[in-house]
Design an enzyme around this catalytic site. Structure first.
Site, PDB file in Angstrom:
ATOM      1  N   TYR A  36     -15.158  12.618  11.614  1.00  0.00           N
ATOM      2  CA  TYR A  36     -13.856  13.155  12.017  1.00  0.00           C
ATOM      3  C   TYR A  36     -13.254  13.984  10.907  1.00  0.00           C
ATOM      4  CZ  TYR A  36     -11.088   9.798   9.232  1.00  0.00           C
ATOM      5  OH  TYR A  36     -10.512   9.105   8.214  1.00  0.00           O
ATOM      6  N   ARG A  55     -16.565  20.293   5.272  1.00  0.00           N
ATOM      7  CA  ARG A  55     -16.747  18.841   5.117  1.00  0.00           C
ATOM      8  C   ARG A  55     -17.264  18.226   6.414  1.00  0.00           C
ATOM      9  NH1 ARG A  55     -11.666  15.483   3.062  1.00  0.00           N
ATOM     10  NH2 ARG A  55     -10.992  15.898   5.195  1.00  0.00           N
ATOM     11  N   LYS A 151     -17.034  11.317   5.992  1.00  0.00           N
ATOM     12  CA  LYS A 151     -15.795  11.015   6.725  1.00  0.00           C
ATOM     13  C   LYS A 151     -16.161  10.440   8.096  1.00  0.00           C
ATOM     14  CE  LYS A 151     -11.115  12.936   7.192  1.00  0.00           C
ATOM     15  NZ  LYS A 151     -10.407  11.860   6.519  1.00  0.00           N
ATOM     16  N   GLU A 183     -10.427   5.442  -4.962  1.00  0.00           N
ATOM     17  CA  GLU A 183      -9.485   6.382  -4.319  1.00  0.00           C
ATOM     18  C   GLU A 183      -8.469   5.543  -3.559  1.00  0.00           C
ATOM     19  OE1 GLU A 183     -11.290   8.740  -1.196  1.00  0.00           O
ATOM     20  OE2 GLU A 183     -12.563   7.084  -0.562  1.00  0.00           O
ATOM     21  N   LEU A 207     -14.083  10.140  -0.819  1.00  0.00           N
ATOM     22  CA  LEU A 207     -14.111  11.302   0.065  1.00  0.00           C
ATOM     23  C   LEU A 207     -13.754  12.555  -0.742  1.00  0.00           C
ATOM     24  CD1 LEU A 207     -14.297  11.842   3.197  1.00  0.00           C
ATOM     25  CD2 LEU A 207     -11.813  12.063   3.086  1.00  0.00           C
TER      26      LEU A 207
HETATM   27  N1  PDD Z   1      -7.591  10.564   5.353  1.00  0.00           N
HETATM   28  N2  PDD Z   1      -9.785   9.455   0.891  1.00  0.00           N
HETATM   29  C1  PDD Z   1      -9.829   8.836   2.071  1.00  0.00           C
HETATM   30  C2  PDD Z   1     -10.576   7.559   2.173  1.00  0.00           C
HETATM   31  C3  PDD Z   1      -9.173   9.387   3.178  1.00  0.00           C
HETATM   32  O1  PDD Z   1      -9.241   8.767   4.372  1.00  0.00           O
HETATM   33  C4  PDD Z   1      -8.445  10.598   3.033  1.00  0.00           C
HETATM   34  C5  PDD Z   1      -7.718  11.257   4.162  1.00  0.00           C
HETATM   35  C6  PDD Z   1      -8.423  11.205   1.764  1.00  0.00           C
HETATM   36  C7  PDD Z   1      -7.725  12.521   1.546  1.00  0.00           C
HETATM   37  O2  PDD Z   1      -8.487  13.550   2.104  1.00  0.00           O
HETATM   38  P1  PDD Z   1      -7.786  14.898   2.607  1.00  0.00           P
HETATM   39  O3  PDD Z   1      -7.020  15.419   1.454  1.00  0.00           O
HETATM   40  O4  PDD Z   1      -8.904  15.792   2.959  1.00  0.00           O
HETATM   41  O5  PDD Z   1      -6.892  14.532   3.754  1.00  0.00           O
HETATM   42  C8  PDD Z   1      -9.104  10.614   0.723  1.00  0.00           C
HETATM   43  C9  PDD Z   1      -7.062  11.198   6.522  1.00  0.00           C
HETATM   44  C10 PDD Z   1      -5.791  11.928   6.339  1.00  0.00           C
HETATM   45  C11 PDD Z   1      -7.047  10.192   7.659  1.00  0.00           C
HETATM   46  O6  PDD Z   1      -8.015   9.486   7.774  1.00  0.00           O
HETATM   47  O7  PDD Z   1      -6.092  10.160   8.434  1.00  0.00           O
END
Ligand code: PDD
Length: 287
Positions: A36, A55, A151, A183, A207
């Protein structure tokens, strides 16, 4: 909070959200077998859409799922979806599962056709109290798997961690693996000490956050160096500032960690400058 807007994307067409039907034999449902993305949209324009598609592609390659669309088609579909929901500020969720099987076999049937689902939700501006007072986080041991760079829609680990963080009165879990910062449970993490900002490098433990790239550009614009290196847990306790960053929350200051004040216990000056520049970047790129 993240309620779906009225129109969704389902296998290449925009349909009323209420009419989407996915089989219980879909591998996304049975196995969490899918990838996703969450893309932030400001004023109807997606921010860093290509980075999100890169990604998505990397995740599909890792899972050996064929990408159902070329980049140009994806771009069209995302814009159609945003327009169908009247634009503005929103998040776009996109999911590609391996597809629907005849039953439940761990091994995928050959030549499955991926299921594509996308929906939008209103992206709330950060709450004034989060900006004025910061948010609370809890450090928790990372109980997820060893390919957190993918992801994947299999998110039961972060769900458990979020529930535990909430129980501890925190808005986010900051995950550690032994002595190292991994993270956030759904965010990238930055620490600031003596005016220097640090964040851990890309690895299988985290991620590759797109917002982290945006924050990197924000710091560049401010001529503030970003140290990309492993961060020791002790540095969290000693930090002047901690920030979390994600597509849905931009960059927020963490001012309480495990019940203790981070730095002076209020949003710090480096975050403030980064936040203002982040808003300017949004305006330039997508506003
Ligand atoms: N999640 N690390 C994890 C485990 C995450 O699930 C997310 C984002 C990030 C930040 O990634 P990005 O900057 O690309 O949003 C880091 C999204 C927002 C979610 O699952 O809703």
């Amino acid at each position: 909070m993240a309620d779906a807007l009225p129109h969704s994307l389902f296998n290449g067409i925009i349909v009323p959200t209420d009419e989407v039907r996915i089989s219980p034999f879909d591998r996304g449902f049975l196995f969490g077998d899918g990838i996703y993305e969450v893309v932030p949209v400001y004023g109807g324009k997606p921010l860093r859409l290509d980075a999100h598609f890169d990604r998505l592609q990397d995740g599909l390659v890792a899972l050996e799922i064929a990408n159902p669309y070329l980049r140009a088609r994806w771009t069209e579909l995302v814009h159609e979806l945003i327009a169908a929901n009247d634009g503005g500020d929103m998040g776009v969720y996109l999911e590609v599962s391996r597809g629907t099987g005849k039953g439940r076999d761990f091994l995928p049937e050959p030549e499955m056709r991926p299921t594509v689902f996308g929906f939008c939700f209103r992206l709330a501006a950060p709450k004034p109290e989060a900006l004025q007072q910061g948010i609370a986080a809890a450090t928790l041991e990372d109980i997820r798997w060893q390919r957190c760079d993918i992801k994947s829609v299999a998110l039961v680990g972060p769900v458990m961690l979020k529930i535990e963080a909430k129980r501890r009165g925190a808005d986010e879990a900051i995950l550690v693996r032994g002595e190292r910062l991994a993270e956030g449970s759904s965010s990238a993490v930055f620490v600031v000490k003596g005016g220097r900002v640090a964040t851990p490098p890309a690895s299988h433990e985290r991620l590759p956050s797109i917002t982290r790239l945006v924050v990197g550009d924000v710091l560049d614009a401010l001529k503030l160096p970003l140290d990309v290196r492993e961060v020791h847990c002790d540095e969290l306790l000693a930090a002047d500032e901690i920030w979390i960053a994600s597509s849905t929350r931009e960059a927020l200051p963490v001012t309480r960690l495990d019940g203790n004040a981070v730095g002076e216990g209020k949003p710090g000056p480096v975050w403030r400058r980064a936040f203002d520049e982040f808003q300017a970047l949004k305006q330039r790129e997508a506003g």
